[in-house]
Design a protein around this motif. Structure first.
Motif, PDB file in Angstrom:
ATOM      1  N   UNK A 186      45.998  39.044  43.278  1.00 36.83           N
ATOM      2  CA  UNK A 186      44.651  38.912  42.935  1.00 36.83           C
ATOM      3  C   UNK A 186      44.041  39.762  41.949  1.00 36.83           C
ATOM      4  N   UNK A 187      44.997  40.411  41.470  1.00 40.67           N
ATOM      5  CA  UNK A 187      44.504  41.344  40.123  1.00 40.67           C
ATOM      6  C   UNK A 187      43.006  41.936  40.379  1.00 40.67           C
ATOM      7  N   UNK A 188      42.825  42.418  41.724  1.00 34.37           N
ATOM      8  CA  UNK A 188      41.882  43.162  42.082  1.00 34.37           C
ATOM      9  C   UNK A 188      40.469  42.166  42.646  1.00 34.37           C
ATOM     10  N   UNK A 189      40.867  40.836  42.490  1.00 26.14           N
ATOM     11  CA  UNK A 189      39.687  40.083  42.987  1.00 26.14           C
ATOM     12  C   UNK A 189      39.714  39.957  44.499  1.00 26.14           C
ATOM     13  N   UNK A 190      40.630  40.478  45.353  1.00 24.08           N
ATOM     14  CA  UNK A 190      40.696  40.345  46.646  1.00 24.08           C
ATOM     15  C   UNK A 190      41.615  39.069  47.171  1.00 24.08           C
ATOM     16  N   UNK A 191      42.001  39.423  48.353  1.00 22.30           N
ATOM     17  CA  UNK A 191      43.038  38.418  48.666  1.00 22.30           C
ATOM     18  C   UNK A 191      42.148  37.175  49.242  1.00 22.30           C
ATOM     19  N   UNK A 192      42.564  36.060  49.292  1.00 18.86           N
ATOM     20  CA  UNK A 192      41.892  34.703  49.864  1.00 18.86           C
ATOM     21  C   UNK A 192      42.727  33.997  50.700  1.00 18.86           C
ATOM     22  N   UNK A 193      42.001  33.447  51.857  1.00 20.33           N
ATOM     23  CA  UNK A 193      42.802  32.624  52.929  1.00 20.33           C
ATOM     24  C   UNK A 193      43.242  31.259  52.105  1.00 20.33           C
ATOM     25  N   UNK A 194      44.498  30.914  52.628  1.00 14.84           N
ATOM     26  CA  UNK A 194      44.897  29.701  52.196  1.00 14.84           C
ATOM     27  C   UNK A 194      44.576  28.385  53.159  1.00 14.84           C
ATOM     28  N   UNK A 195      44.072  27.375  52.490  1.00 13.16           N
ATOM     29  CA  UNK A 195      43.632  26.069  53.335  1.00 13.16           C
ATOM     30  C   UNK A 195      44.771  25.029  53.198  1.00 13.16           C
TER      31      UNK A 195
ATOM     32  N   UNK B 111      36.490  37.455  29.615  1.00 11.15           N
ATOM     33  CA  UNK B 111      36.453  37.617  31.150  1.00 11.15           C
ATOM     34  C   UNK B 111      35.297  38.712  31.387  1.00 11.15           C
ATOM     35  N   UNK B 112      35.117  39.542  30.532  1.00  7.98           N
ATOM     36  CA  UNK B 112      33.937  40.544  30.346  1.00  7.98           C
ATOM     37  C   UNK B 112      32.665  39.832  29.969  1.00  7.98           C
TER      38      UNK B 112
ATOM     39  N   UNK C 149      38.927  29.166  40.624  1.00 10.14           N
ATOM     40  CA  UNK C 149      39.408  28.993  39.254  1.00 10.14           C
ATOM     41  C   UNK C 149      39.440  30.359  38.856  1.00 10.14           C
ATOM     42  N   UNK C 150      40.557  30.379  38.029  1.00  8.82           N
ATOM     43  CA  UNK C 150      40.858  31.709  37.462  1.00  8.82           C
ATOM     44  C   UNK C 150      40.793  31.780  35.842  1.00  8.82           C
ATOM     45  N   UNK C 151      40.576  32.954  35.116  1.00  4.58           N
ATOM     46  CA  UNK C 151      40.815  32.925  33.668  1.00  4.58           C
ATOM     47  C   UNK C 151      41.520  34.188  33.274  1.00  4.58           C
ATOM     48  N   UNK C 152      41.805  34.383  32.048  1.00  6.82           N
ATOM     49  CA  UNK C 152      42.688  35.426  31.443  1.00  6.82           C
ATOM     50  C   UNK C 152      41.633  36.824  31.454  1.00  6.82           C
ATOM     51  N   UNK C 153      42.158  37.914  32.357  1.00 10.61           N
ATOM     52  CA  UNK C 153      41.420  38.975  32.257  1.00 10.61           C
ATOM     53  C   UNK C 153      42.300  40.310  31.515  1.00 10.61           C
ATOM     54  N   UNK C 154      41.769  41.314  31.035  1.00  9.43           N
ATOM     55  CA  UNK C 154      42.940  42.265  30.650  1.00  9.43           C
ATOM     56  C   UNK C 154      43.783  42.606  31.562  1.00  9.43           C
TER      57      UNK C 154
ATOM     58  N   UNK D 290      45.476  40.452  33.593  1.00 11.07           N
ATOM     59  CA  UNK D 290      46.148  39.234  34.027  1.00 11.07           C
ATOM     60  C   UNK D 290      44.941  38.185  34.633  1.00 11.07           C
ATOM     61  N   UNK D 291      45.555  37.076  35.465  1.00  8.15           N
ATOM     62  CA  UNK D 291      44.530  36.135  35.826  1.00  8.15           C
ATOM     63  C   UNK D 291      43.792  36.407  36.923  1.00  8.15           C
ATOM     64  N   UNK D 292      42.404  36.210  36.728  1.00 10.29           N
ATOM     65  CA  UNK D 292      41.618  36.700  37.804  1.00 10.29           C
ATOM     66  C   UNK D 292      40.502  35.789  38.115  1.00 10.29           C
ATOM     67  N   UNK D 293      39.749  35.752  39.456  1.00  9.73           N
ATOM     68  CA  UNK D 293      38.883  34.638  39.756  1.00  9.73           C
ATOM     69  C   UNK D 293      37.615  34.552  38.819  1.00  9.73           C
ATOM     70  N   UNK D 294      37.241  33.522  38.279  1.00 10.71           N
ATOM     71  CA  UNK D 294      36.093  33.648  37.415  1.00 10.71           C
ATOM     72  C   UNK D 294      34.823  33.999  37.937  1.00 10.71           C
TER      73      UNK D 294
END
Lengths: 308, 246, 313
Positions: free
Chosen positions: B69-78, C131-132, C161-166, C168-172
């Motif tokens: 998640x690159x720091x976005x936090x885990x999310x559940x799958x549907x 992203x920032x 939905x994700x976009x490129x961040x420093x 890698x891909x992260x949730x927008x």
């Protein structure tokens, strides 16, 4: 909210932790259910076909009718709970709408592939049977395969930590062969050709206007005169010269009646007094048509488009 | 030749290839036409996943683990999003004579969702238009034209603006007559006995021409701009900045 | 009789200029004025002034949502509009999120345009970080449903939905752009840069925030109607809209000077003198003048030819 597709609860029967065996099993079950529906459709008697299509259309349309006309919660806060069944339904409608949008986006995406499949079918047949001009079909396939290959190669590269550097362009120093190839195909060829295709209409417009744009009737003369005023009014240099001439005639008196004959004033008046209501009238006509079409589609009254 | 110039040259060759059709249809044009079609179809296959299905469907179906998640936090799958795949693929039965009716199920869902929004959409789009068309037509002063407000105080300007001058009233009447005439042309397209409505419809046809004239003028402006842009690409970006100044 | 037939002959000649000659003339008149564009006088439309003024009135650090629905097919107009819009946003430090409902290529074209303007505004280095400071959310094929969802719950509409961040891909919706965004109303404007009918899709469904459109030339008459009814707070139309924006960026509104742009609706609004304000509008506008003059001349020639040949009959 539709718990099948999204739920605030961390773990319910409808969801599963990412990467778990439970998820794989539930995905298989969902796929099988979808496939079973398709299987039923294959076997269904022809009398029931229209009913299935009608139900799919009517239920989906009915959702939005309810969404827009069932009283919606006012100033609802994220942690608010419904106090009764009606409020609960209202909350559900509001929460379900973005999920319905996701479902429609997903189905819409699968349908985009139809056009590509159709194009491939025609050209593959041409290629296989070596019909006339099969060489062009080969060109089409080669360019398509190149775009797909380098497009995806580049896309998966950008997933990594170098993604941000790649987004900065060739100057970012993170580009490899696949990024250059993808860039050449997309920006070098495809985008420029698309712009080229659209620009060619200018030649045809000039030729058609010269040959066919004649003041043969009252309608054609009005059309011609309006087009002329619109074109002149976007020509800043012409507007400036004309208006300076009027100013001189009016001896630079801002209160002079002659100022009404400035080109930008005439164009603005025509736009406000005649052009806007006439286009608004056209737009109302289109709107009534769209409304009628929407109702016909929703109630499945449209019988055209082939037998069921 | 550096990379940017090479890329620009590719574009110029392709555009000139397409422009050869202006002379007549030829093999060079057809080659580039098919390259264009292939690239368009190829890129559709790329964006179908990268811009739509990946984030809008796949990620929701499979969820995200904390490490991905690159720091976005885990999310559940549907997982029930998987059921949309067979339903979406039903659209492809359109190519089968026996089962092509099935393609109308996913299309019906999309059309149903569209049609259900139409009443609200109509309201949102046209009601403000109807309201703004209700223009006053009775002047509130006998002074024919609106005086200039330049250099006047706010109060004096407001007092002038509060009036409806006869010149404005005439403009408003023309506005309303135009709107009603065009509408009557649309609504009474069948044979109407009333002479007034018949006359209005005829006026409507003439007034429509003003709308179409404006649309024609704007279309010409747009198409010429697109051509000028291509010429700019060829002469300035490629030739002047690319060839001469590199 | 002889003179009558010669008039008719002249009329016929005037009506039968060969097609290749017309094409060649257009090719030349679309090219030659580009070599050295002459700055032309311009009086920006009130709709363009509104567009610029509303952007300039936004407090620094505000956030807006952009629906970018154009590709290179309308590069001549839409790219100029997008460039001008992005320059103002970046100079005013306004963060933005971009999504598309009109064309699957549009997100990529938007990404590349933002990156280019960001480099130009930053003097070679990107001024806006992906992203920032901005996010590109992607394409939504069902524009109608998606737009309704954006109006209902903007976070839920873009969730996943994700976009490129420093890194890698992260949730927008986790990006700084979405900080403090709980409803569409938290975006000060939804600006649609479009060359397709997505303008009406948005107009029909968005109720929670103000709308401004930047449309291609052919869409100007239709959208003028929505501007006149107050549904749009500002409107940029075609290359004239681009040139208007470039003029406004250079001179502002109601700033005394030889090129003063006046508007009774606003007080003084500054421009950005000394910055790179000129772009496609300034470059293409002179050529457009010549092309339109040629078209007008061609139509007049055709009509004169028709009258002469009728008279000679």
């Amino acid at each position: 909210m539709l718990p099948i597709f999204a739920d605030l609860d961390p773990h319910t029967i409808w969801n599963a932790p990412s990467g778990s065996i439970e998820l794989v099993i539930k995905c298989m079950v969902a796929l099988l259910l979808g496939a079973a529906f398709v299987g039923i459709c294959f076997a269904i008697p022809s009398q029931l076909r229209r009913f299935i299509i009608f139900t799919a259309t009517f239920v989906s349309g009915g959702f939005y009718i309810l969404f827009y006309y069932f009283p919606a919660p006012i100033a609802r806060q994220p942690l608010d709970q419904p106090r009764n069944v009606l409020e609960g339904f209202s909350f559900w409608l509001t929460d379900a709408q973005p999920i319905i949008a996701t479902i429609s986006n997903t189905i819409g995406s699968f349908l985009i592939g139809l056009g590509i499949y159709s194009l491939m079918r025609v050209h593959l047949r041409k290629l296989m049977k070596k019909q006339k001009d099969w060489g062009y079909s080969l060109v089409l396939f080669v360019s398509m395969l190149l775009m797909v290959t380098f497009g995806y190669w580049d896309y998966f590269d950008r997933f990594g930590k170098d993604g941000a550097a790649m987004a900065a362009g060739p100057a970012g120093g993170a580009w490899h062969f696949q990024q250059y190839a993808n860039d050449i195909l997309f920006d070098g060829f495809f985008q420029q050709m698309e712009a080229g295709m659209f620009s060619m209409v200018a030649f045809y417009i000039l030729s058609a206007a010269y040959r066919a744009f004649r003041a043969r009737s009252i309608e054609a003369t009005i059309l011609l005169a309006t087009a002329l005023v619109v074109m002149l009014s976007v020509m800043g240099a012409v507007v400036y010269q004309w208006d300076e001439g009027i100013k001189a005639l009016a001896h630079n008196d801002p209160g002079s009646f002659l100022n009404n004959f400035k080109l930008d004033v005439i164009a603005a008046w025509l736009k406000d007094a005649v052009q806007t209501p006439s286009i608004r009238g056209i737009d109302f006509g289109v709107g009534i048509g769209l409304l009628a079409m929407g109702l016909r589609l929703w109630l499945n009254l449209d019988k055209t488009g082939g037998a069921v | 030749m550096d990379y940017q110039l090479f890329k620009l040259t590719c574009g110029v060759v392709a555009i000139l290839g397409l422009y050869t059709v202006l002379y007549r249809e030829n093999k060079f044009y057809r080659f580039w036409e098919h390259v264009f079609l292939g690239l368009a179809a190829g890129y559709s296959m790329v964006f179908l996943w990268s811009e739509t299905l990946k984030g809008g469907w796949w990620d929701k179906m499979v969820g995200t683990t904390a490490e991905h998640a690159n720091g976005s936090g885990a999310s559940m799958a549907y997982p029930f999003y998987a059921a949309l795949l067979p339903i979406g693929l039903m659209g492809y039965t359109v190519f089968n004579k026996k089962y092509n009716w099935m393609s109308r199920v996913p299309i019906g869902i999309i059309l149903g969702l569209y049609s259900g929004q139409q009443i609200s959409a109509w309201q949102n789009r046209y009601v403000p238009n109807i309201v703004s068309s209700m223009k006053p037509v009775i002047p509130t002063t006998l002074e024919f034209t609106k005086p200039l407000t330049k250099g006047l105080s706010k109060e004096a300007t407001a007092a002038i603006n509060a009036n409806l001058y006869p010149s404005q009233a005439i403009t408003n009447i023309i506005f309303l007559v135009t709107l009603l005439s065009v509408l009557s042309y649309f609504l009474f397209s069948f044979d109407v006995k009333s002479k007034i409505i018949h006359r209005m419809s005829l006026n409507g046809r003439w007034l429509l021409m003003i709308g179409f004239g404006a649309i024609f003028g704007s279309t010409v402006m747009m198409r010429f701009t697109l051509l000028i842009d291509r010429m700019y690409f060829i002469w300035i970006e490629w030739f002047k900045q690319g060839i001469l100044h590199r | 009789m002889a003179s009558r037939s010669s008039i008719a002959e002249l009329g016929n000649k005037l009506q039968s200029l060969p097609k290749p000659a017309l094409y060649l003339i257009l090719f030349l008149v679309a090219s030659l004025p580009l070599i050295k564009p002459i700055p032309l006088p311009n009086s920006p439309d009130p709709a363009s002034i509104d567009f610029y003024a509303h952007l300039m009135e936004l407090p620094e650090g505000s956030k807006i949502l952009i629906c970018s629905d154009w590709t290179n097919s309308t590069r001549g107009e839409s790219m100029g509009e997008m460039d001008a819009l992005l320059r103002v946003l970046m100079r005013r430090k306004i963060k933005f999120a971009v999504y598309s409902i009109g064309d699957g290529q549009a997100p990529r074209v938007a990404r590349e345009t933002i990156a280019r303007i960001s480099r130009e505004e930053g003097g070679g280095q990107p001024l806006y970080k992906p992203y920032e400071d901005y996010v590109v959310i992607g394409f939504f094929p069902n524009g109608e449903g998606q737009t309704a969802a954006v109006n209902t719950n903007v976070r839920a509409a873009f969730a996943g939905k994700t976009d490129i961040s420093p890194t890698g891909q992260r949730e927008v919706v986790q990006s700084p752009v979405f900080e403090g965004i709980n409803s569409l109303a938290d975006f000060k404007y939804l600006i649609n840069v479009t060359a397709s009918s997505t303008n009406t899709v948005i107009l029909e469904r968005i109720k929670k925030t103000n709308l401004m459109f930047a449309v291609s030339g052919v869409m100007v008459p239709e959208n003028t109607v929505y501007y006149a009814s107050g549904q749009l707070k500002g409107l940029l139309g075609g290359i004239k809209g681009v040139y208007d924006m470039e003029t406004l960026m250079e001179y502002g509104v109601n700033n005394p000077g030889p090129h003063m742009v006046t508007s009774a609706a606003y007080g003084q609004i500054p421009g950005f003198p000394g910055k790179a304000n000129t772009g496609k509008g300034t470059a293409y506008y002179p050529a457009l003048h010549v092309c339109l003059s040629v078209l007008i001349l061609a139509v007049i020639t055709g009509n004169v030819g028709m009258f002469l040949s009728r008279k000679g009959r």
